[in-house]
Write a protein that holds these residues in place. Structure first.
Motif, PDB file in Angstrom:
ATOM      1  N   HIS A  82      26.783  33.412  31.364  1.00  0.00           N
ATOM      2  CA  HIS A  82      27.900  33.780  32.523  1.00  0.00           C
ATOM      3  C   HIS A  82      28.905  32.583  32.978  1.00  0.00           C
ATOM      4  CE1 HIS A  82      27.245  38.202  32.742  1.00  0.00           C
ATOM      5  NE2 HIS A  82      25.981  37.991  32.356  1.00  0.00           N
ATOM      6  N   GLY A  83      29.964  32.685  33.501  1.00  0.00           N
ATOM      7  CA  GLY A  83      30.676  31.825  33.978  1.00  0.00           C
ATOM      8  C   GLY A  83      31.771  32.333  34.851  1.00  0.00           C
ATOM      9  N   CYS A  84      32.925  31.619  34.837  1.00  0.00           N
ATOM     10  CA  CYS A  84      33.879  31.960  35.785  1.00  0.00           C
ATOM     11  C   CYS A  84      34.786  33.072  35.221  1.00  0.00           C
ATOM     12  CB  CYS A  84      34.830  31.013  36.469  1.00  0.00           C
ATOM     13  SG  CYS A  84      35.309  29.964  35.203  1.00  0.00           S
ATOM     14  N   LYS A  85      35.524  33.851  35.922  1.00  0.00           N
ATOM     15  CA  LYS A  85      36.421  34.811  35.304  1.00  0.00           C
ATOM     16  C   LYS A  85      37.518  34.234  34.633  1.00  0.00           C
ATOM     17  CE  LYS A  85      35.833  39.039  38.355  1.00  0.00           C
ATOM     18  NZ  LYS A  85      36.799  39.822  39.299  1.00  0.00           N
ATOM     19  N   PRO A  86      38.272  34.676  33.438  1.00  0.00           N
ATOM     20  CA  PRO A  86      39.148  33.956  33.006  1.00  0.00           C
ATOM     21  C   PRO A  86      40.444  34.140  33.913  1.00  0.00           C
ATOM     22  CG  PRO A  86      38.399  35.550  31.451  1.00  0.00           C
ATOM     23  CD  PRO A  86      37.524  35.642  32.675  1.00  0.00           C
ATOM     24  N   ARG A  87      41.523  33.336  34.100  1.00  0.00           N
ATOM     25  CA  ARG A  87      42.507  33.224  34.965  1.00  0.00           C
ATOM     26  C   ARG A  87      43.783  33.116  34.651  1.00  0.00           C
ATOM     27  NH1 ARG A  87      41.857  29.476  40.274  1.00  0.00           N
ATOM     28  NH2 ARG A  87      39.417  29.952  40.029  1.00  0.00           N
ATOM     29  N   ILE A  88      44.573  34.024  34.987  1.00  0.00           N
ATOM     30  CA  ILE A  88      46.149  34.220  34.815  1.00  0.00           C
ATOM     31  C   ILE A  88      46.642  33.101  35.594  1.00  0.00           C
ATOM     32  CG2 ILE A  88      48.307  35.262  34.465  1.00  0.00           C
ATOM     33  CD1 ILE A  88      46.333  36.728  32.812  1.00  0.00           C
ATOM     34  N   MET A  89      47.427  31.969  34.985  1.00  0.00           N
ATOM     35  CA  MET A  89      48.042  30.921  35.982  1.00  0.00           C
ATOM     36  C   MET A  89      49.532  31.311  35.977  1.00  0.00           C
ATOM     37  SD  MET A  89      45.389  29.301  36.627  1.00  0.00           S
ATOM     38  CE  MET A  89      45.654  27.635  36.837  1.00  0.00           C
ATOM     39  N   VAL A  90      50.340  31.794  36.947  1.00  0.00           N
ATOM     40  CA  VAL A  90      51.672  32.066  37.051  1.00  0.00           C
ATOM     41  C   VAL A  90      52.406  30.678  37.563  1.00  0.00           C
ATOM     42  CG1 VAL A  90      53.237  33.779  37.648  1.00  0.00           C
ATOM     43  CG2 VAL A  90      50.697  34.451  37.657  1.00  0.00           C
ATOM     44  N   GLY A  91      53.439  30.516  36.812  1.00  0.00           N
ATOM     45  CA  GLY A  91      54.462  29.474  36.935  1.00  0.00           C
ATOM     46  C   GLY A  91      54.800  28.911  35.925  1.00  0.00           C
ATOM     47  N   GLY A 134      39.384  28.108  13.844  1.00  0.00           N
ATOM     48  CA  GLY A 134      37.954  27.648  13.715  1.00  0.00           C
ATOM     49  C   GLY A 134      37.349  26.420  14.729  1.00  0.00           C
ATOM     50  N   ASP A 135      38.111  26.037  15.479  1.00  0.00           N
ATOM     51  CA  ASP A 135      37.788  24.843  16.484  1.00  0.00           C
ATOM     52  C   ASP A 135      37.332  25.524  17.859  1.00  0.00           C
ATOM     53  OD1 ASP A 135      37.086  22.304  17.013  1.00  0.00           O
ATOM     54  OD2 ASP A 135      38.928  21.467  16.490  1.00  0.00           O
ATOM     55  N   GLU A 136      36.538  24.782  18.743  1.00  0.00           N
ATOM     56  CA  GLU A 136      36.432  25.366  19.885  1.00  0.00           C
ATOM     57  C   GLU A 136      36.250  24.105  21.212  1.00  0.00           C
ATOM     58  OE1 GLU A 136      32.421  26.945  19.284  1.00  0.00           O
ATOM     59  OE2 GLU A 136      31.470  24.826  19.402  1.00  0.00           O
ATOM     60  N   ASN A 137      36.696  24.734  22.343  1.00  0.00           N
ATOM     61  CA  ASN A 137      36.630  23.565  23.663  1.00  0.00           C
ATOM     62  C   ASN A 137      36.106  24.505  24.878  1.00  0.00           C
ATOM     63  OD1 ASN A 137      37.073  20.841  24.420  1.00  0.00           O
ATOM     64  ND2 ASN A 137      38.665  21.700  25.307  1.00  0.00           N
ATOM     65  N   ASN A 138      35.485  23.602  25.683  1.00  0.00           N
ATOM     66  CA  ASN A 138      35.018  24.158  26.606  1.00  0.00           C
ATOM     67  C   ASN A 138      36.112  24.925  27.627  1.00  0.00           C
ATOM     68  OD1 ASN A 138      32.444  23.561  26.784  1.00  0.00           O
ATOM     69  ND2 ASN A 138      32.331  21.657  27.774  1.00  0.00           N
ATOM     70  N   CYS A 139      37.008  24.406  27.894  1.00  0.00           N
ATOM     71  CA  CYS A 139      38.185  24.718  28.579  1.00  0.00           C
ATOM     72  C   CYS A 139      39.565  24.817  27.930  1.00  0.00           C
ATOM     73  CB  CYS A 139      38.613  23.609  29.784  1.00  0.00           C
ATOM     74  SG  CYS A 139      37.123  23.193  30.872  1.00  0.00           S
ATOM     75  N   ARG A 144      39.007  30.745  21.369  1.00  0.00           N
ATOM     76  CA  ARG A 144      38.558  29.320  21.322  1.00  0.00           C
ATOM     77  C   ARG A 144      37.633  28.787  22.468  1.00  0.00           C
ATOM     78  NH1 ARG A 144      37.546  29.407  16.805  1.00  0.00           N
ATOM     79  NH2 ARG A 144      38.224  31.476  17.129  1.00  0.00           N
ATOM     80  N   ALA A 145      37.723  29.312  23.388  1.00  0.00           N
ATOM     81  CA  ALA A 145      37.181  28.900  24.836  1.00  0.00           C
ATOM     82  C   ALA A 145      35.859  29.254  25.064  1.00  0.00           C
ATOM     83  CB  ALA A 145      38.009  29.491  26.184  1.00  0.00           C
ATOM     84  N   ARG A 146      34.903  28.288  25.579  1.00  0.00           N
ATOM     85  CA  ARG A 146      33.556  28.267  25.701  1.00  0.00           C
ATOM     86  C   ARG A 146      33.398  28.945  27.078  1.00  0.00           C
ATOM     87  NH1 ARG A 146      32.110  22.842  24.001  1.00  0.00           N
ATOM     88  NH2 ARG A 146      32.064  22.743  21.870  1.00  0.00           N
ATOM     89  N   GLU A 147      34.185  28.078  27.902  1.00  0.00           N
ATOM     90  CA  GLU A 147      33.642  28.290  29.750  1.00  0.00           C
ATOM     91  C   GLU A 147      34.872  28.722  30.396  1.00  0.00           C
ATOM     92  OE1 GLU A 147      31.930  24.877  31.510  1.00  0.00           O
ATOM     93  OE2 GLU A 147      30.681  24.483  29.742  1.00  0.00           O
ATOM     94  N   LYS A 148      36.097  27.895  30.315  1.00  0.00           N
ATOM     95  CA  LYS A 148      36.764  28.172  31.188  1.00  0.00           C
ATOM     96  C   LYS A 148      38.095  28.725  30.465  1.00  0.00           C
ATOM     97  CE  LYS A 148      35.631  25.238  35.013  1.00  0.00           C
ATOM     98  NZ  LYS A 148      34.483  24.197  34.430  1.00  0.00           N
ATOM     99  N   LEU A 149      38.631  30.100  30.743  1.00  0.00           N
ATOM    100  CA  LEU A 149      39.939  30.342  30.050  1.00  0.00           C
ATOM    101  C   LEU A 149      41.068  30.767  30.830  1.00  0.00           C
ATOM    102  CD1 LEU A 149      41.384  31.552  27.582  1.00  0.00           C
ATOM    103  CD2 LEU A 149      40.295  33.703  27.962  1.00  0.00           C
ATOM    104  N   PHE A 150      42.319  29.827  30.638  1.00  0.00           N
ATOM    105  CA  PHE A 150      43.453  30.242  31.541  1.00  0.00           C
ATOM    106  C   PHE A 150      44.494  30.730  30.711  1.00  0.00           C
ATOM    107  CE2 PHE A 150      41.089  26.495  32.973  1.00  0.00           C
ATOM    108  CZ  PHE A 150      41.124  26.608  34.198  1.00  0.00           C
TER     109      PHE A 150
END
Ligand SMILES: Nc1ncnc2c1ncn2[C@@H]1O[C@H](COP(=O)(O)OP(=O)(O)OP(=O)(O)O)[C@@H](O)[C@H]1O
Length: 562
Positions: free
Chosen positions: A309-318, A488-493, A531-537
């Motif tokens: 489990h981790g944080c909720k995915p976040r929509i960033m407006v701007g 095919g690739d991945e990253n934490n954030c 592609r996101a492991r932990e934090k998705l924006f």
């Protein structure tokens, strides 16, 4: 094929190594990991491998090939890894293409395969030979850059553009263009498939040699294969060699390059067994829950086997830069990747520029300059500098030598490159006229200065930095990439960038609000999010309250960054 689909417990489960297979699983399920383990298993247990008999592992990109190599350890000795084009070129086209006796093909001049665009003098020859001098360069160029070999209804390969254009071009134009290129030793990537197909059909003993060299041939990311590749594999699999393919139909994102997901869905070989892997080891439950919404397939629901489990995915407006800055702040010391649809957007982010005209293309230089030599010099020098700035030195030198038209002048090319890089901060703000007239060394480049007319007007109107944004980097593995290059690739954030949309019902987020994975654009975003492991924006320029509410209900947090 066996009666049903067998579920593999996880990416460590072994299978019998002497049958054809197809593995189907969602993002992060461990397909590539399973493939690496399977290769190790084959290397350990097969008695059909040796110094010259290897496992062929076909990947979609050179970046993916590099990752598999670094994970294979000692097993590497018995494995040849590369893209399908490099594999077919090395083992079929290069050694045997002269067998075809094509009079127009300058076999000795061939130095590999490339995505060469035609220059102005080639465009002129094509128009003259096809008796269409009235064609606009821009139209012809667009059609030639879009060419692809395809099977016709009789199973014969024909070269045609993928798109249908408003302007008319005679059908025979395309083969005329190919023959002009071949006479100069130029092979496009797609020609490798065409020649390979012809060679194995006209000289079947080539297949026997290939099978003897490669008792096992495995292909990762097979959902993006094209019909010629699939047919070549089926031929190889007819005897002796074991063929295995791996993929996920919801991650097929290269239709625009001729990939056809049905090749994967319908792929079948005599005695083939089909497997699946469930679960997603990569992402947190919060991210997987969004992926399940986007995939929208009640028969296919992923979960985190480790219950991560981790944080909720976040929509960033701007605007993009503001959302990027804020997301980086949240990630702290962790690296944040940005993924976007368009090459120009990812280059803007790489360079820290505001995201601007996304429709700029480097080929504009070719169609706007009446002097083909000068156009190519500029085209290749800009490509060279930008590749070098991305640490792609081999490609940078290749482009610089092309600009100099001296294929063996490594030292001079390096010297030139160094000079341009040393002056980069000045050059980047110059117009193309100033850049060419002032910074190109006339002792190195056979130079004709830009002096007047519409050519000068065009070059005056473009800054170096505008054009640099249009350069496409092959094998891009940097942190600001297009989604297609992140496959095919991945990253934490990970931050996925959505361009501005006037549709106030969804603001470009239809892939979440009204999900339908049958649309390629939705699959592209599915690949990006996964592609996101932990934090998705998700970065988005605007949004209204109604859409906000709907997004929060499906598990997003919303943050205003403007
Ligand atoms: N059995 C497993 N247990 C724990 N972690 C695993 C397992 N299998 C794979 N992983 C990890 O999960 C991540 C995703 O694996 P992998 O890249 O092989 O998945 P994939 O199915 O090829 O993904 P995609 O199709 O999305 O590119 C990697 O970080 C990998 O190390």
């Amino acid at each position: 094929m066996g009666s049903g689909i067998i579920t593999l417990r996880d990416s460590y489960e072994k299978i019998d190594i002497e049958h054809h297979f197809k593995v189907n699983a969602g993002p992060g399920a461990g397909k590539t990991t399973w493939l690496i383990n399977h290769i190790r298993n084959v290397v350990q247990h097969s008695n059909r491998l040796g110094q010259v008999k290897k496992v062929a592992c076909i990947t979609y990109t050179n970046v993916a090939a590099g990752k598999i190599i670094s994970n294979l350890g000692d097993a590497c000795e018995y494995v040849e890894i590369g893209t399908i084009h490099s594999f077919l070129y090395k083992h079929i086209v290069k050694p045997y293409v002269s067998f075809l006796n094509i009079p127009e093909l300058a076999v000795k001049e061939i130095k590999g395969h490339d995505d060469y665009g035609p220059n102005k003098s080639i465009l002129y020859s094509v128009k003259e030979q096809s008796k269409q001098v009235y064609l606009k360069d821009k139209d012809l160029l667009e059609a030639l850059l879009d060419l692809q070999w395809k099977f016709d209804s009789k199973g014969i390969l024909q070269v045609l553009p993928r798109k249908i254009f408003k302007f008319k071009i005679k059908k025979e134009t395309y083969i005329i263009y190919k023959k002009i290129c071949w006479s100069m030793g130029i092979l496009h990537h797609d020609d490798v498939l065409y020649f390979s197909w012809r060679l194995i059909n006209e000289f079947p003993s080539i297949l026997d040699i290939l099978r003897a060299k490669f008792p096992y041939i495995f292909v990762d990311e097979f959902q993006d294969t094209n019909p010629i590749q699939a047919e070549i594999l089926k031929k190889i699999a007819e005897k002796e060699s074991i063929v295995g393919v791996i993929g996920d139909k919801a991650q097929s994102i290269y239709k625009f390059q001729g990939a056809d997901v049905n090749q994967f869905i319908n792929f079948n070989l005599n005695g083939m067994k089909e497997y699946k892997i469930e679960g997603n080891h990569r992402s947190t439950e919060e991210i997987i829950s969004i992926l399940n919404i986007v995939r929208n397939d009640p028969t296919f629901v992923q979960y985190s086997p480790e219950n991560r489990h981790g944080c909720k995915p976040r929509i960033m407006v701007g605007d993009v830069m503001a959302t990027y800055k804020r997301a980086k702040q949240i990630c702290g010391k962790q690296t944040l990747w940005t993924l976007c649809y368009k090459n120009v957007t990812s280059n803007c982010l790489k360079n820290g520029y505001d995201v601007k005209d996304e429709n700029i293309i480097l080929e504009d230089i070719i169609t706007n300059d009446s002097n083909p030599k000068r156009a190519k010099q500029l085209y290749y020098v800009i490509s060279s500098i930008e590749n070098a700035r991305d640490n792609k030195i081999k490609d940078a030198l290749k482009f610089m030598k092309r600009a100099m038209r001296k294929e063996d002048a490594d030292r001079t090319a390096l010297y030139q490159l160094q000079y341009f890089l040393d002056n980069y901060e000045i050059i980047k703000d110059k117009t193309l006229t100033e850049f060419y007239n002032t910074y190109f060394d006339e002792k190195v480049f056979d130079k004709s200065k830009i002096t007047k007319g519409s050519v000068k007007d065009f070059y005056d109107s473009k800054k170096y930095s505008d054009m640099a944004l249009a350069v496409k980097i092959d094998d891009d593995d940097c942190i600001n990439r297009t989604i297609h290059k992140a496959k095919g690739d991945e990253n934490n954030c990970v931050m996925v960038i959505i361009p501005e949309s006037d549709d106030k019902t969804n603001y470009g987020l239809d892939f979440i609000l009204n999900p339908n994975i049958a649309f390629e654009e939705n699959r592209v975003y599915y690949v990006a999010l996964s592609r996101a492991r932990e934090k998705l924006f998700i970065s988005i320029p605007k949004i209204n309250d109604e859409v906000k509410d709907r997004l929060m209900k499906v598990g997003f947090e919303i943050e205003n960054c403007s």
